[in-house]
Design a protein around this motif. Structure first.
Motif, mmCIF file in Angstrom:
data_model
loop_
_atom_site.group_PDB
_atom_site.id
_atom_site.type_symbol
_atom_site.label_atom_id
_atom_site.label_comp_id
_atom_site.label_asym_id
_atom_site.label_seq_id
_atom_site.Cartn_x
_atom_site.Cartn_y
_atom_site.Cartn_z
ATOM 1 N N THR A 33 48.678 44.487 29.639
ATOM 2 C CA THR A 33 48.357 45.244 28.454
ATOM 3 C C THR A 33 48.232 46.815 28.959
ATOM 4 O OG1 THR A 33 47.483 43.508 27.391
ATOM 5 C CG2 THR A 33 47.064 45.423 26.491
ATOM 6 N N SER A 34 47.237 46.937 29.707
ATOM 7 C CA SER A 34 46.965 48.154 30.237
ATOM 8 C C SER A 34 48.264 48.997 30.777
ATOM 9 C CB SER A 34 45.851 48.133 31.591
ATOM 10 O OG SER A 34 44.774 47.461 31.051
ATOM 11 N N TYR A 43 45.981 46.025 20.735
ATOM 12 C CA TYR A 43 46.658 47.352 20.158
ATOM 13 C C TYR A 43 47.588 47.397 19.013
ATOM 14 C CZ TYR A 43 44.409 49.092 24.510
ATOM 15 O OH TYR A 43 43.616 49.444 25.541
ATOM 16 N N THR A 66 45.553 41.000 31.445
ATOM 17 C CA THR A 66 44.943 42.265 31.001
ATOM 18 C C THR A 66 45.576 43.388 31.744
ATOM 19 O OG1 THR A 66 42.590 41.006 30.946
ATOM 20 C CG2 THR A 66 42.863 43.659 31.034
ATOM 21 N N TRP A 67 46.079 43.368 33.036
ATOM 22 C CA TRP A 67 46.816 44.470 33.447
ATOM 23 C C TRP A 67 48.010 44.677 32.876
ATOM 24 C CZ3 TRP A 67 51.811 43.718 35.056
ATOM 25 C CH2 TRP A 67 52.074 42.474 35.481
#
Length: 359
Positions: A237-238, A206, A234-235
């Protein structure tokens, strides 16, 4: 060979001490002064060529205790009121600065307009001391209307200094990106792109505002430059995307933001992918990908990025030390002629560089 003196402000810190080690090994005639507000504590490594010096960037004149015959200053700690920046410029001492995010980076350029610059001021505050921008410009050389896209994989287990999360206060501030002769306003943590990093990890990256957007497009052959980031979990970033887009991030206080983004670990490799696209002299569309991995992590890659800028100034056969003006990392060398030297400098520090031509 004449002995030279270099001052590293923040030389006791995570990045500064690594810069010191690199330059100490590269230059056997270099005396290093490690500047800080607590110079009485033990030096990061012992050497008769390494000494301490009291330097306070918040003082009216941070260089009041510095010797007059400095060959170079490297700033690896915040300079909140540009006092070190201006003190270096007025004394005509070359300066390499790796501490400024985009707003303060642009502000520094504005403040220096009124100063008669007779030594180089190297604003190397892009990602990892400007390392991805340096390689991006190197492999965009010879292309027309090139675009340079930088993607960084941030490891939550990596070492980090307290200044490394300065960007967290800019997460809700729009910024401009350049696309040819046009500019466009974008928001942080938007417009994701999937990227596979050198370690095989695939993630959506992003937008984030870094000085790389500003510096790379100064070259007429580069039409656009972009920077995007992902975390290696990943969590994370989310979760950050949700906090920023929902407006919750804007409501959080400084300590809460810091607790989310600043939890340094014992160390992890840092991975960067740089994608370059443009047309060669025959008009043929050309794509290149530069993959950068530093097994020693982001602070070491930043230190190496700063050190190569310093080394360029210190080199005996280089007239850069007397060149007045503002420079960016990718402007300091004839990239085509010095590509091998630059690559070897990073590889000697254990940084892995791989270049792929893509169809």
């Amino acid at each position: 060979m004449a002995e030279k003196k270099g001052l590293i402000v923040g030389g006791y810190g995570t990045v500064g001490s690594q810069i010191a080690r690199i330059l100490h090994e590269q230059n056997h005639d270099l005396q290093l002064l490690l500047g800080g507000r607590n110079p009485g504590k033990p030096l990061p490594f012992a050497s008769p060529r390494v000494h301490s010096l009291f330097v306070d960037n918040t003082a009216a004149d941070p260089l009041i205790n510095a010797p007059k015959d400095l060959s170079l200053i490297i700033n690896a700690v915040n300079d909140p009121d540009d006092r070190l920046l201006l003190a270096s410029a007025r004394r005509q001492i070359p300066l390499v600065d790796v501490t400024r995010w985009t707003e303060r980076f642009s502000g520094a350029i504005d403040r220096l307009r009124s100063v008669d610059l007779r030594a180089p001021i190297v604003l190397a505050s892009g990602w990892m001391g400007g390392t991805p921008a340096l390689f991006g410009k190197m492999y965009a050389d010879g292309l027309q209307e090139a675009s340079v896209d930088i993607y960084a994989l941030y490891s939550l287990h990596d070492k980090a200094g307290p200044d490394s999360t300065a960007y967290m206060n800019r997460m809700t501030i729009p910024f401009h990106v350049f696309e040819g002769s046009q500019t466009r306003t974008v928001l942080p943590m938007t417009e994701p792109r999937p990227v596979t990093f050198p370690n095989g990890f695939r993630a959506k990256c992003y937008r984030l505002d870094t000085p790389d957007h500003v510096t790379l497009v100064q070259d007429s052959s580069v039409r656009s430059a972009n920077f995007r980031i992902a975390f290696d979990q990943t969590w994370s970033t989310s979760a950050l995307v949700f906090l920023v887009r929902s407006g919750v991030w804007k409501l959080l206080g400084q300590k809460a933001r810091q607790s989310i983004l600043y939890n340094p670990g014992t160390g992890a490799a840092h991975h960067v992918t740089v994608q370059i696209e443009g047309r060669d002299q025959h008009g043929v569309l050309t794509r290149r990908q530069v993959e950068i991995t530093d097994p020693q992590g982001q602070t070491h890659l930043t230190a190496t990025g700063a050190a190569i800028q310093a080394q360029r100034i210190l080199m005996e056969d280089n007239n850069l030390a007397t060149a007045g003006g503002i420079f960016f990392p990718e402007q300091l060398a004839d990239l085509r002629e010095e590509q091998t030297w630059i690559t070897r400098f990073f590889e000697a520090e254990g940084v892995q560089i791989r270049v792929r031509n893509q169809v």
